[in-house]
Design a protein around this motif. Structure first.
Motif, PDB file in Angstrom:
ATOM      1  N   PRO A 117      26.894  13.242 -48.522  1.00  0.00           N
ATOM      2  CA  PRO A 117      26.953  14.480 -49.286  1.00  0.00           C
ATOM      3  C   PRO A 117      28.193  14.500 -50.182  1.00  0.00           C
ATOM      4  CG  PRO A 117      27.561  14.868 -47.016  1.00  0.00           C
ATOM      5  CD  PRO A 117      27.106  13.450 -47.108  1.00  0.00           C
ATOM      6  N   VAL A 118      28.063  15.205 -51.264  1.00  0.00           N
ATOM      7  CA  VAL A 118      29.160  15.334 -52.215  1.00  0.00           C
ATOM      8  C   VAL A 118      29.862  16.654 -51.955  1.00  0.00           C
ATOM      9  CG1 VAL A 118      29.705  15.518 -54.668  1.00  0.00           C
ATOM     10  CG2 VAL A 118      27.833  14.044 -53.915  1.00  0.00           C
ATOM     11  N   PRO A 119      31.197  16.677 -51.908  1.00  0.00           N
ATOM     12  CA  PRO A 119      31.885  17.959 -51.733  1.00  0.00           C
ATOM     13  C   PRO A 119      31.420  18.943 -52.799  1.00  0.00           C
ATOM     14  CG  PRO A 119      33.438  16.160 -51.526  1.00  0.00           C
ATOM     15  CD  PRO A 119      32.131  15.567 -51.983  1.00  0.00           C
ATOM     16  N   GLY A 120      31.123  20.163 -52.361  1.00  0.00           N
ATOM     17  CA  GLY A 120      30.642  21.183 -53.281  1.00  0.00           C
ATOM     18  C   GLY A 120      29.141  21.135 -53.471  1.00  0.00           C
ATOM     19  N   SER A 121      28.442  20.283 -52.699  1.00  0.00           N
ATOM     20  CA  SER A 121      27.003  20.177 -52.863  1.00  0.00           C
ATOM     21  C   SER A 121      26.307  21.397 -52.270  1.00  0.00           C
ATOM     22  CB  SER A 121      26.489  18.895 -52.212  1.00  0.00           C
ATOM     23  OG  SER A 121      26.757  18.913 -50.830  1.00  0.00           O
ATOM     24  N   ILE A 122      25.051  21.541 -52.592  1.00  0.00           N
ATOM     25  CA  ILE A 122      24.257  22.684 -52.150  1.00  0.00           C
ATOM     26  C   ILE A 122      23.950  22.549 -50.657  1.00  0.00           C
ATOM     27  CG2 ILE A 122      22.030  23.829 -52.423  1.00  0.00           C
ATOM     28  CD1 ILE A 122      22.077  22.954 -55.320  1.00  0.00           C
ATOM     29  N   VAL A 123      23.951  23.679 -49.959  1.00  0.00           N
ATOM     30  CA  VAL A 123      23.619  23.696 -48.536  1.00  0.00           C
ATOM     31  C   VAL A 123      22.116  23.930 -48.418  1.00  0.00           C
ATOM     32  CG1 VAL A 123      23.962  24.894 -46.353  1.00  0.00           C
ATOM     33  CG2 VAL A 123      25.881  24.611 -47.921  1.00  0.00           C
ATOM     34  N   PRO A 124      21.372  22.937 -47.911  1.00  0.00           N
ATOM     35  CA  PRO A 124      19.928  23.123 -47.791  1.00  0.00           C
ATOM     36  C   PRO A 124      19.601  24.038 -46.613  1.00  0.00           C
ATOM     37  CG  PRO A 124      20.559  21.016 -46.859  1.00  0.00           C
ATOM     38  CD  PRO A 124      21.799  21.612 -47.463  1.00  0.00           C
ATOM     39  N   PRO A 125      18.466  24.721 -46.660  1.00  0.00           N
ATOM     40  CA  PRO A 125      18.067  25.541 -45.513  1.00  0.00           C
ATOM     41  C   PRO A 125      17.862  24.651 -44.289  1.00  0.00           C
ATOM     42  CG  PRO A 125      16.732  26.061 -47.448  1.00  0.00           C
ATOM     43  CD  PRO A 125      17.537  24.848 -47.780  1.00  0.00           C
ATOM     44  N   TRP A 126      18.298  25.125 -43.125  1.00  0.00           N
ATOM     45  CA  TRP A 126      18.148  24.348 -41.910  1.00  0.00           C
ATOM     46  C   TRP A 126      16.684  24.303 -41.516  1.00  0.00           C
ATOM     47  CZ3 TRP A 126      16.131  25.407 -37.092  1.00  0.00           C
ATOM     48  CH2 TRP A 126      16.331  24.405 -36.133  1.00  0.00           C
ATOM     49  N   ARG A 127      16.268  23.150 -41.022  1.00  0.00           N
ATOM     50  CA  ARG A 127      14.922  23.003 -40.446  1.00  0.00           C
ATOM     51  C   ARG A 127      15.025  21.958 -39.344  1.00  0.00           C
ATOM     52  NH1 ARG A 127      14.887  20.189 -45.128  1.00  0.00           N
ATOM     53  NH2 ARG A 127      14.136  18.043 -45.043  1.00  0.00           N
ATOM     54  N   GLU A 128      14.091  21.991 -38.452  1.00  0.00           N
ATOM     55  CA  GLU A 128      14.080  21.073 -37.316  1.00  0.00           C
ATOM     56  C   GLU A 128      14.128  19.634 -37.810  1.00  0.00           C
ATOM     57  OE1 GLU A 128      14.562  20.448 -33.503  1.00  0.00           O
ATOM     58  OE2 GLU A 128      14.055  22.455 -34.182  1.00  0.00           O
ATOM     59  N   GLY A 129      15.019  18.849 -37.231  1.00  0.00           N
ATOM     60  CA  GLY A 129      15.120  17.441 -37.567  1.00  0.00           C
ATOM     61  C   GLY A 129      16.065  17.128 -38.720  1.00  0.00           C
ATOM     62  N   LEU A 130      16.576  18.135 -39.390  1.00  0.00           N
ATOM     63  CA  LEU A 130      17.499  17.900 -40.503  1.00  0.00           C
ATOM     64  C   LEU A 130      18.883  17.607 -39.933  1.00  0.00           C
ATOM     65  CD1 LEU A 130      17.634  17.932 -43.610  1.00  0.00           C
ATOM     66  CD2 LEU A 130      18.343  20.316 -43.457  1.00  0.00           C
ATOM     67  N   PRO A 131      19.449  16.434 -40.236  1.00  0.00           N
ATOM     68  CA  PRO A 131      20.747  16.088 -39.646  1.00  0.00           C
ATOM     69  C   PRO A 131      21.889  16.846 -40.311  1.00  0.00           C
ATOM     70  CG  PRO A 131      20.061  14.379 -41.161  1.00  0.00           C
ATOM     71  CD  PRO A 131      18.923  15.365 -41.073  1.00  0.00           C
ATOM     72  N   VAL A 132      22.949  17.035 -39.564  1.00  0.00           N
ATOM     73  CA  VAL A 132      24.140  17.724 -40.060  1.00  0.00           C
ATOM     74  C   VAL A 132      24.783  16.919 -41.192  1.00  0.00           C
ATOM     75  CG1 VAL A 132      26.442  18.524 -39.398  1.00  0.00           C
ATOM     76  CG2 VAL A 132      24.534  18.834 -37.845  1.00  0.00           C
ATOM     77  N   THR A 133      24.500  15.634 -41.226  1.00  0.00           N
ATOM     78  CA  THR A 133      25.119  14.771 -42.229  1.00  0.00           C
ATOM     79  C   THR A 133      24.668  15.081 -43.648  1.00  0.00           C
ATOM     80  OG1 THR A 133      23.412  13.099 -41.825  1.00  0.00           O
ATOM     81  CG2 THR A 133      25.502  12.882 -40.618  1.00  0.00           C
ATOM     82  N   VAL A 134      23.647  15.924 -43.839  1.00  0.00           N
ATOM     83  CA  VAL A 134      23.243  16.301 -45.193  1.00  0.00           C
ATOM     84  C   VAL A 134      24.237  17.288 -45.798  1.00  0.00           C
ATOM     85  CG1 VAL A 134      20.793  15.914 -44.741  1.00  0.00           C
ATOM     86  CG2 VAL A 134      21.741  18.214 -44.523  1.00  0.00           C
ATOM     87  N   LEU A 135      25.093  17.851 -44.960  1.00  0.00           N
ATOM     88  CA  LEU A 135      26.073  18.829 -45.426  1.00  0.00           C
ATOM     89  C   LEU A 135      27.342  18.139 -45.901  1.00  0.00           C
ATOM     90  CD1 LEU A 135      25.755  21.416 -42.517  1.00  0.00           C
ATOM     91  CD2 LEU A 135      24.755  21.593 -44.800  1.00  0.00           C
ATOM     92  N   ALA A 136      28.030  18.799 -46.816  1.00  0.00           N
ATOM     93  CA  ALA A 136      29.328  18.313 -47.287  1.00  0.00           C
ATOM     94  C   ALA A 136      30.313  18.337 -46.112  1.00  0.00           C
ATOM     95  CB  ALA A 136      29.824  19.182 -48.429  1.00  0.00           C
ATOM     96  N   PRO A 137      31.345  17.514 -46.157  1.00  0.00           N
ATOM     97  CA  PRO A 137      32.299  17.418 -45.036  1.00  0.00           C
ATOM     98  C   PRO A 137      32.903  18.753 -44.592  1.00  0.00           C
ATOM     99  CG  PRO A 137      32.694  15.659 -46.606  1.00  0.00           C
ATOM    100  CD  PRO A 137      31.662  16.548 -47.217  1.00  0.00           C
TER     101      PRO A 137
END
Length: 175
Positions: A77-97
């Motif tokens: 993920p890129v700092p300042g990136s969009i936060v996707p809606p949480w759904r089952e199976g979505l890893p935390v790693t999709v979020l910015a640090p």
């Protein structure tokens, strides 16, 4: 009697002049208000259009098939990136640090049996100075995570770990 009548006429004339001046001021302010309302409407529309475009882009990005997702690891993920809606199976790693760190603090507190936490406490645990600017930055990110279902925002304004599907995926919360 004539002097009293003259005084009343002078006062009436002064009041009439004042009323006319105020009417002119109201007309001027009405024009200023109308221009400000038009500017506000333009800005609201621009924000809504941007949110729609970003949501469409996010929807296209998440439309990748499950097989492709499993074959290719999630990009960093890129700092300042969009936060996707949480759904089952979505890893935390999709979020910015920064978002991952906030989630980590709350999950750590939950595993230790501690309850909800204020944004100021999160900022302190993250090693930030508890200044209003830093705390508001943390609060903004935590609210964004809560809006997208990654955290729970308590009615007291405190945050706790917990995931739930976002109420309205693709809605207009802040990006």
């Amino acid at each position: 009697m004539a002097s009293v009548l003259g005084m009343l006429e002078e006062r009436e004339t002064a009041a009439r002049v004042r009323v006319e001046g105020l009417r002119e001021e109201v007309a001027r302010l009405s024009g200023v208000l109308e221009a400000a309302e038009i500017e506000l409407d333009r800005r609201v529309i621009a924000r809504e259009e941007l949110v729609e475009a970003l949501a469409a882009t996010a929807a296209e990005t998440t439309a990748v098939t499950k097989a492709e997702t499993e074959a290719v690891s999630s990009p960093a993920p890129v700092p300042g990136s969009i936060v996707p809606p949480w759904r089952e199976g979505l890893p935390v790693t999709v979020l910015a640090p920064d978002y991952q760190r906030i989630l980590g603090v709350l999950e750590e507190r939950q595993s230790a049996g501690q309850g909800p936490v204020k944004a100021k406490e999160i900022a302190v645990v993250l090693g930030l100075q508890p200044t209003s600017a830093k705390v508001e930055g943390v609060r903004s990110k935590a609210r964004r995570l809560a809006e997208r279902g990654w955290l729970v925002l308590e009615t007291s304004g405190m945050f706790s770990a917990g995931r739930r599907p976002a109420a309205v995926p693709g809605a207009v919360p802040s990006a």
